[in-house]
Design a protein around this motif. Structure first.
Motif, PDB file in Angstrom:
ATOM      1  N   THR A  68       0.802  -1.225   0.000  1.00 41.70           N
ATOM      2  CA  THR A  68       0.000   0.000   0.000  1.00 41.70           C
ATOM      3  C   THR A  68       0.835   1.276   0.000  1.00 41.70           C
ATOM      4  N   SER A  69       2.126   1.157  -0.175  1.00 37.47           N
ATOM      5  CA  SER A  69       2.981   2.349  -0.170  1.00 37.47           C
ATOM      6  C   SER A  69       2.615   3.313  -1.298  1.00 37.47           C
ATOM      7  N   ASP A  70       1.969   2.813  -2.353  1.00 35.93           N
ATOM      8  CA  ASP A  70       1.554   3.697  -3.442  1.00 35.93           C
ATOM      9  C   ASP A  70       0.592   4.779  -2.959  1.00 35.93           C
ATOM     10  N   GLU A  96       1.459  10.714  -6.566  1.00 40.29           N
ATOM     11  CA  GLU A  96       2.024  11.387  -7.740  1.00 40.29           C
ATOM     12  C   GLU A  96       3.130  10.553  -8.389  1.00 40.29           C
ATOM     13  N   THR A  97       4.037  10.023  -7.583  1.00 43.77           N
ATOM     14  CA  THR A  97       5.131   9.223  -8.125  1.00 43.77           C
ATOM     15  C   THR A  97       4.628   7.914  -8.711  1.00 43.77           C
ATOM     16  N   TRP A  98       3.773   7.213  -7.981  1.00 54.38           N
ATOM     17  CA  TRP A  98       3.306   5.891  -8.416  1.00 54.38           C
ATOM     18  C   TRP A  98       2.385   5.966  -9.624  1.00 54.38           C
ATOM     19  N   TYR A  99       1.512   6.951  -9.664  1.00 51.57           N
ATOM     20  CA  TYR A  99       0.498   6.996 -10.715  1.00 51.57           C
ATOM     21  C   TYR A  99       0.820   8.011 -11.806  1.00 51.57           C
ATOM     22  N   PHE A 100       0.936   9.262 -11.451  1.00 55.46           N
ATOM     23  CA  PHE A 100       1.100  10.306 -12.468  1.00 55.46           C
ATOM     24  C   PHE A 100       2.449  10.232 -13.172  1.00 55.46           C
ATOM     25  N   ASP A 101       3.519  10.028 -12.411  1.00 57.72           N
ATOM     26  CA  ASP A 101       4.852  10.009 -13.013  1.00 57.72           C
ATOM     27  C   ASP A 101       5.097   8.782 -13.892  1.00 57.72           C
ATOM     28  N   THR A 102       4.264   7.755 -13.760  1.00 58.23           N
ATOM     29  CA  THR A 102       4.431   6.535 -14.540  1.00 58.23           C
ATOM     30  C   THR A 102       3.494   6.463 -15.743  1.00 58.23           C
ATOM     31  N   GLY A 103       2.669   7.487 -15.921  1.00 57.97           N
ATOM     32  CA  GLY A 103       1.726   7.482 -17.031  1.00 57.97           C
ATOM     33  C   GLY A 103       0.347   6.987 -16.671  1.00 57.97           C
ATOM     34  N   GLY A 104       0.079   6.835 -15.392  1.00 58.78           N
ATOM     35  CA  GLY A 104      -1.233   6.402 -14.940  1.00 58.78           C
ATOM     36  C   GLY A 104      -2.095   7.572 -14.504  1.00 58.78           C
ATOM     37  N   ALA A 105      -3.111   7.267 -13.747  1.00 60.54           N
ATOM     38  CA  ALA A 105      -4.034   8.280 -13.237  1.00 60.54           C
ATOM     39  C   ALA A 105      -4.599   7.802 -11.905  1.00 60.54           C
ATOM     40  N   GLY A 164     -14.971  18.615  -0.259  1.00 60.26           N
ATOM     41  CA  GLY A 164     -16.130  17.799   0.081  1.00 60.26           C
ATOM     42  C   GLY A 164     -15.730  16.514   0.771  1.00 60.26           C
ATOM     43  N   GLY A 165     -16.634  15.542   0.742  1.00 57.95           N
ATOM     44  CA  GLY A 165     -16.372  14.242   1.348  1.00 57.95           C
ATOM     45  C   GLY A 165     -15.886  13.262   0.297  1.00 57.95           C
ATOM     46  N   LEU A 166     -14.889  12.475   0.644  1.00 55.05           N
ATOM     47  CA  LEU A 166     -14.327  11.513  -0.294  1.00 55.05           C
ATOM     48  C   LEU A 166     -15.157  10.232  -0.242  1.00 55.05           C
ATOM     49  N   ALA A 167     -15.888   9.953  -1.342  1.00 56.77           N
ATOM     50  CA  ALA A 167     -16.784   8.806  -1.395  1.00 56.77           C
ATOM     51  C   ALA A 167     -16.212   7.640  -2.197  1.00 56.77           C
ATOM     52  N   ALA A 168     -15.304   7.911  -3.123  1.00 55.36           N
ATOM     53  CA  ALA A 168     -14.746   6.845  -3.966  1.00 55.36           C
ATOM     54  C   ALA A 168     -13.369   7.259  -4.459  1.00 55.36           C
ATOM     55  N   MET A 169     -12.574   6.244  -4.807  1.00 58.94           N
ATOM     56  CA  MET A 169     -11.249   6.524  -5.350  1.00 58.94           C
ATOM     57  C   MET A 169     -10.743   5.303  -6.087  1.00 58.94           C
ATOM     58  N   GLY A 170      -9.785   5.530  -6.961  1.00 56.00           N
ATOM     59  CA  GLY A 170      -9.135   4.439  -7.660  1.00 56.00           C
ATOM     60  C   GLY A 170      -8.226   4.979  -8.738  1.00 56.00           C
ATOM     61  N   GLY A 171      -7.332   4.132  -9.187  1.00 55.80           N
ATOM     62  CA  GLY A 171      -6.402   4.565 -10.214  1.00 55.80           C
ATOM     63  C   GLY A 171      -5.954   3.417 -11.086  1.00 55.80           C
ATOM     64  N   PHE A 172      -5.126   3.760 -12.044  1.00 53.52           N
ATOM     65  CA  PHE A 172      -4.497   2.748 -12.884  1.00 53.52           C
ATOM     66  C   PHE A 172      -3.086   3.192 -13.185  1.00 53.52           C
ATOM     67  N   LEU A 173      -2.271   2.212 -13.527  1.00 52.97           N
ATOM     68  CA  LEU A 173      -0.913   2.491 -13.965  1.00 52.97           C
ATOM     69  C   LEU A 173      -0.511   1.443 -14.976  1.00 52.97           C
ATOM     70  N   PRO A 174       0.496   1.749 -15.778  1.00 48.35           N
ATOM     71  CA  PRO A 174       0.975   0.753 -16.734  1.00 48.35           C
ATOM     72  C   PRO A 174       1.418  -0.501 -15.979  1.00 48.35           C
ATOM     73  N   ASN A 175       1.029  -1.645 -16.463  1.00 51.60           N
ATOM     74  CA  ASN A 175       1.321  -2.893 -15.768  1.00 51.60           C
ATOM     75  C   ASN A 175       2.808  -3.085 -15.522  1.00 51.60           C
ATOM     76  N   GLU A 176       3.648  -2.645 -16.433  1.00 48.94           N
ATOM     77  CA  GLU A 176       5.088  -2.851 -16.292  1.00 48.94           C
ATOM     78  C   GLU A 176       5.671  -2.150 -15.068  1.00 48.94           C
ATOM     79  N   VAL A 177       5.007  -1.115 -14.554  1.00 45.40           N
ATOM     80  CA  VAL A 177       5.529  -0.399 -13.394  1.00 45.40           C
ATOM     81  C   VAL A 177       4.784  -0.752 -12.116  1.00 45.40           C
ATOM     82  N   GLY A 178       3.913  -1.751 -12.182  1.00 48.15           N
ATOM     83  CA  GLY A 178       3.171  -2.188 -11.009  1.00 48.15           C
ATOM     84  C   GLY A 178       4.066  -2.896 -10.010  1.00 48.15           C
ATOM     85  N   HIS A 179       3.454  -3.517  -9.050  1.00 49.54           N
ATOM     86  CA  HIS A 179       4.202  -4.224  -8.013  1.00 49.54           C
ATOM     87  C   HIS A 179       4.928  -5.432  -8.608  1.00 49.54           C
ATOM     88  N   ALA A 180       6.190  -5.579  -8.272  1.00 45.34           N
ATOM     89  CA  ALA A 180       7.025  -6.633  -8.846  1.00 45.34           C
ATOM     90  C   ALA A 180       6.534  -8.032  -8.498  1.00 45.34           C
TER      91      ALA A 180
END
Length: 174
Positions: free
Chosen positions: A39-41, A46-55, A73-89
Motif C-alpha cells: 500500500t505504499s503507493d 504522484e510518483t506511483w500513478y502520475f509520473d508513470t503514465g497512470g491516473a 467535500g467528502g471523499l466517497a470513492a477513489m481508484g487509479g491505474f498504472l501501466p502494468n510494467e511499473v506495477g508491483h514486482a
C-alpha cells in the motif's frame, strides 16, 4: 435517482482523506488495513500513478460526518491505474496492459453506482492512452469486489496467494 458525485484527478490536499478511505473500506470487508501488502503507493500517489503514465481519481460528494473530508467535500470513492510494467514486482506482468489499483468506495456510499461510474471513467482514460487490456486483482475474501468485476465484463484469468490472501486476477479487453 443517481446520487451526485464529482470525479476529479487526485490533488496533494487529498492525501489524508485517501488514506482514511482506504482504511475504512478495507475494515468494512473484514480485513486489517495494516495487513494489506503493497500500500505504499497510497503514500506517494504522484510518483506511483502520475509520473508513470497512470491516473488516480477521487469521487467527491457533499461533506458529512461519515466520509473522510478533503478540501472540496467528502471523499466517497477513489481508484487509479498504472501501466502494468511499473506495477508491483510481486504481481503478474502483462506487457502492454494497464492495471487498476486501490478501487475503494466508502462503506456508507456503496450500492449507489459510484464504483461503476469510477470504473467506467478509468476504463475510458485507459483506452484513450492506447491500452487494449485492463487488469484487476482483488482478494477472494472481498466477495462484492469479485462479483463487481465479473458483472463489469472482467474475466477471471488466474488465482494466486499472497500471505494469507487468495487473490483473484481479472482481465478485460477494452
Amino acid at each position: 435517482m443517481i446520487d451526485p458525485i464529482q470525479f476529479r484527478s487526485y490533488d496533494d490536499r487529498d492525501a489524508d482523506a485517501v488514506w482514511r478511505l482506504h482504511e475504512r473500506a478495507i475494515r468494512a470487508t473484514g480485513n486489517d488495513p495494516s495487513d494489506i501488502p503493497g500500500t505504499s503507493d497510497l503514500k506517494n500517489i504522484e510518483t506511483w500513478y502520475f509520473d508513470t503514465g497512470g491516473a488516480f481519481l477521487v469521487g467527491v460528494v457533499p461533506a458529512d460526518d461519515e466520509l473522510p473530508e478533503t478540501f472540496d467535500g467528502g471523499l466517497a470513492a477513489m481508484g487509479g491505474f498504472l501501466p502494468n510494467e511499473v506495477g508491483h514486482a510481486d504481481e503478474r506482468t502483462v506487457p502492454g496492459a494497464a492495471e487498476l489499483h486501490r478501487m475503494r468506495v466508502a462503506p456508507s456510499r456503496q450500492r449507489r453506482g459510484y464504483g461503476r461510474r469510477l470504473l467506467h471513467r478509468l476504463e475510458q482514460q485507459v483506452a484513450e492512452r492506447g491500452y487494449e487490456r485492463l487488469l484487476a486483482t482483488t482478494s477472494q475474501s472481498q466477495a462484492a469486489a469479485v462479483a463487481f468485476y465479473r458483472d463489469e465484463g472482467y474475466q477471471e484469468v488466474d488465482r494466486s496467494t499472497q500471505g494469507e490472501y487468495e487473490l483473484v486476477h481479472f482481465e478485460k479487453r477494452l
